[in-house]
Design an enzyme around this catalytic site. Structure first.
Site, PDB file in Angstrom:
ATOM      1  N   ALA A 123     -20.913   2.137   5.211  1.00  0.00           N
ATOM      2  CA  ALA A 123     -22.101   1.803   5.990  1.00  0.00           C
ATOM      3  C   ALA A 123     -22.609   3.047   6.707  1.00  0.00           C
ATOM      4  O   ALA A 123     -21.836   3.754   7.346  1.00  0.00           O
ATOM      5  CB  ALA A 123     -21.786   0.718   7.017  1.00  0.00           C
ATOM      6  N   CYS A 124     -23.916   3.314   6.582  1.00  0.00           N
ATOM      7  CA  CYS A 124     -24.499   4.448   7.294  1.00  0.00           C
ATOM      8  C   CYS A 124     -25.567   3.944   8.259  1.00  0.00           C
ATOM      9  O   CYS A 124     -25.896   2.762   8.272  1.00  0.00           O
ATOM     10  CB  CYS A 124     -25.076   5.480   6.321  1.00  0.00           C
ATOM     11  SG  CYS A 124     -26.523   4.927   5.393  1.00  0.00           S
ATOM     12  N   THR A 125     -26.110   4.840   9.047  1.00  0.00           N
ATOM     13  CA  THR A 125     -27.063   4.423  10.076  1.00  0.00           C
ATOM     14  C   THR A 125     -28.297   3.752   9.492  1.00  0.00           C
ATOM     15  O   THR A 125     -28.779   2.766  10.030  1.00  0.00           O
ATOM     16  CB  THR A 125     -27.486   5.615  10.961  1.00  0.00           C
ATOM     17  OG1 THR A 125     -27.912   6.678  10.113  1.00  0.00           O
ATOM     18  CG2 THR A 125     -26.333   6.084  11.820  1.00  0.00           C
TER      19      THR A 125
END
Length: 104
Positions: free
Chosen positions: A8-10
């Site tokens: 998961a990234c921003t």
């Protein structure tokens, strides 16, 4: 070795999926089983099964944000890393997991 994890990234777009693909390729190249769930703009995809979590030797959280569902990994060895590290050095990360497993 059996590996499960979450990417998961921003933004929940590019790095999430790049990290997932790099982890999968690096793990398979070294003969390991791996399943990676993604969390992002599209919601949760490739949700990890209870069975795969139970059978996992190690859990990787490749994330730049808070991920949902960490409680599923209670009692498991969990390694937290930023997605950028996975994107740049996936093979070295898998090697570290192997070292962790040997010393477990």
């Amino acid at each position: 070795m059996k590996i499960v994890g979450i990417a998961a990234c921003t933004a929940g777009i590019a790095h999430t999926y790049i990290a997932k693909e790099k982890l999968i390729k690096a793990a398979h190249a070294r003969g390991h089983e791996i399943a990676i769930e993604t969390q992002g703009l599209a919601g949760t995809q490739d949700h990890l099964s209870e069975k795969s979590i139970k059978e996992a030797d190690i859990v990787v959280i490749a994330a730049d944000i808070k991920v949902n569902g960490r409680e599923r990994f209670k009692g498991k060895k969990v390694v937290d890393v930023p997605t950028g590290l996975v994107v740049k050095s996936p093979s070295k990360l898998i090697e570290k997991f192997e070292e962790i497993q040997v010393h477990a």
